[in-house]
Design a protein around this motif. Structure first.
Motif, short mmCIF file in Angstrom:
data_model
loop_
_atom_site.label_atom_id
_atom_site.label_comp_id
_atom_site.label_asym_id
_atom_site.label_seq_id
_atom_site.Cartn_x
_atom_site.Cartn_y
_atom_site.Cartn_z
N TYR A 28 0.83 -1.21 0.00
CA TYR A 28 0.00 0.00 0.00
C TYR A 28 0.86 1.26 0.00
CZ TYR A 28 -3.37 3.53 1.34
OH TYR A 28 -4.14 4.67 1.38
N GLN A 33 -2.79 2.22 -3.57
CA GLN A 33 -4.08 1.69 -4.01
C GLN A 33 -4.45 0.46 -3.18
OE1 GLN A 33 -3.71 0.88 -8.18
NE2 GLN A 33 -4.11 2.99 -8.75
N ALA A 34 -5.39 0.63 -2.29
CA ALA A 34 -5.78 -0.46 -1.39
C ALA A 34 -6.35 -1.64 -2.16
CB ALA A 34 -6.79 0.04 -0.36
N HIS A 35 -7.23 -1.38 -3.13
CA HIS A 35 -7.85 -2.49 -3.86
C HIS A 35 -6.82 -3.28 -4.66
CE1 HIS A 35 -7.81 0.84 -6.73
NE2 HIS A 35 -7.81 -0.07 -7.68
N GLU A 38 -4.68 -5.72 -2.36
CA GLU A 38 -5.29 -6.99 -1.99
C GLU A 38 -4.91 -8.07 -3.01
OE1 GLU A 38 -9.43 -6.12 -1.60
OE2 GLU A 38 -9.10 -4.77 0.09
N ASP A 39 -4.98 -7.71 -4.28
CA ASP A 39 -4.60 -8.66 -5.34
C ASP A 39 -3.11 -8.95 -5.29
OD1 ASP A 39 -7.20 -8.78 -6.25
OD2 ASP A 39 -6.90 -7.22 -7.77
N ASP A 92 -6.28 8.27 -3.74
CA ASP A 92 -6.62 7.04 -3.03
C ASP A 92 -5.95 6.95 -1.67
OD1 ASP A 92 -8.17 6.18 -5.13
OD2 ASP A 92 -6.59 4.94 -6.01
#
Length: 182
Positions: A28, A33-35, A38-39, A92
């Motif tokens: 992060y 970008q948090a989303h 995750e990936d 973000d």
């Protein structure tokens, strides 16, 4: 990890529970970008499983894990550049503040935090990476040197230079926002 390497795949869940948060935080701070992080975390654990045979147990597990994370991050940056995008968006980078802080104090702290994240985002990837590893992930210089395949002295120099650049960026952003307020 040595148990996973030996075939006890169930131990991967324990590693995930133990390391997914610090790994997410590292990614992060590198991307904002948090989303996407995750990936990226999932990809790191997938590669840990796929390349478990490369872990020899001589070094520290975290060093090996961050090395894989750096490779995935570099792959992601290359892919983003290929598609004409930008790897992170400063918009973000919004963290929530908790507690009973007065609204104006909370706003001021949020503005400082936003300025810090913006200043971090303006650093070169190399400087951002060394600061995230040393200050946010709290890795020792010796561990960072192993991850970056360099010497401990070189890491100290990079951290010093990165902190100087971060301070300069932060002051520019702070001075620019105060000028807009007047």
């Amino acid at each position: 990890m040595l148990r996973v390497k030996a075939g006890d795949i169930d131990q991967m869940g324990l590693l995930f529970e133990r390391y997914h948060r610090p790994l997410f935080a590292f990614l992060y701070h590198m991307t904002g970008q948090a989303h996407a992080c995750e990936d990226l975390v999932q990809n790191v654990f997938y590669r840990m499983l796929k390349y478990r045979h490369t872990f020899n147990g001589e070094g520290e597990f975290r060093t090996w894990m961050y090395h894989l994370a750096r490779n995935i991050l570099n792959d992601s940056f290359r892919q983003t550049e290929r598609w004409g995008g930008h790897p992170f968006d400063i918009a973000d980078l919004t963290d929530k503040l908790g507690g009973g802080i007065a609204a104006d104090e909370q706003l001021e702290k949020q503005q400082e935090l936003d300025a810090l994240h913006a200043a971090l985002g303006k650093l070169s990837p190399e400087h951002r990476e060394v600061l995230v590893l040393s200050r946010f992930q709290e890795l020792k210089y010796e561990e960072i040197a192993a991850i970056l395949h360099t010497t401990e002295g070189a890491v100290k120099v990079r951290v010093h230079r990165a902190l100087g650049e971060l301070k300069k960026n932060f002051l520019k952003i702070e001075n620019g926002s105060k000028a807009h307020e007047l």
